[in-house]
Design an enzyme around this catalytic site. Sequence first.
Site, PDB file in Angstrom:
ATOM      1  NE  ARG A  28      -3.804  -2.237   0.134  1.00 35.08           N
ATOM      2  CZ  ARG A  28      -3.516  -3.361  -0.523  1.00 35.08           C
ATOM      3  NH1 ARG A  28      -2.443  -3.444  -1.281  1.00 35.08           N
ATOM      4  NH2 ARG A  28      -4.324  -4.400  -0.459  1.00 35.08           N
TER       5      ARG A  28
ATOM      6  CB  SER B  11      -9.184  -0.875   3.546  1.00 34.04           C
ATOM      7  OG  SER B  11      -9.765  -1.992   2.913  1.00 34.04           O
TER       8      SER B  11
ATOM      9  CD  GLU C 195      -5.538   0.278   2.678  1.00 32.92           C
ATOM     10  OE1 GLU C 195      -6.164   0.111   1.618  1.00 32.92           O
ATOM     11  OE2 GLU C 195      -5.248  -0.668   3.441  1.00 32.92           O
TER      12      GLU C 195
END
EC number: 1.3.1.98
Length: 298
Positions: A170, A219, A289
């Site tokens: 990520r 998320s 995130e």
Amino acid sequence: MADTLPMVRGKLTPDAPLAPLVWFKSGGSADWLFEPKDADDLAGFLRELDPAVPVMALGLGSNMIVRDGGVPGVVVRLGKAFAQVEQPDIVTMRCGGGASGILVSSKARDAGIAGLEFLRGIPGTVGGFVRMNGGAYGREVSDILLNCDVVLRSGERRTLEAADLRYSYRHSELPDGAIVVSATFRGTPGDPATIGAEMDRIAAEREASQPLRSRTGGSTFKNPDGHKAWALVDAAGCRGLQIGDAQVSEKHCNFLLNLGNATSADIEGLGEEVRRRVKAQSDIELQWEIQRVGEHHG
């Protein structure tokens, strides 16, 4: 500042509300919202813009909290002009930075290109998931990216190879302020019906497990090594936890919801409270995130 802004062929809007443009439907305004006509328009604007003015790219706003004090400087939104998807050869797709994951995966399916199905499960645009190394269902962008075209904050245009981005989970090392205007993905030859069936499976799995019909931000936290973020949040007793109109989803604990009139401060505050409780419960520090941008009120 209006006197000092460069001329553009696209659209420049002062004091533009950002809440309607992000999934959470909360947050303040941008000093300026720029929707460039094409990559040349964007490059020319950034080249002539005072280097001291901050610039931020905005896609679908699916994985973002815009703080209530708004975003200083210029927010660049890549619209329809950047949503084209072309097929240079039998296994590659060249996609504009404003193209959605659903569009890219659907075009790949129709072209018989396998390996891009997981993009069906990523909300957001090519620009966002190239920057974040977006992933779902066991695959991530680093598995399929060949290269991307970016416009740097200086207005310089550059093509970066996948290796230049130094991808990790990520995360990429895309230069600060760089805006992804297109990306080329490589898959493998496949059967459209098989590819379509896998995309349908991904769509059904998302629908079953995630609160897709709500005001959410995707998320919230990255999965720590060897753990699932949602399970840690659940174990810390945070399922359904609420601050104001911000709530931890009861359907999927790694999603935050705006139940109606939550401020961005409510949503971010709830996320921080979840992080605090998870740390107390399991001694694991959850990392955000979701991108949090702009200024707090006051």
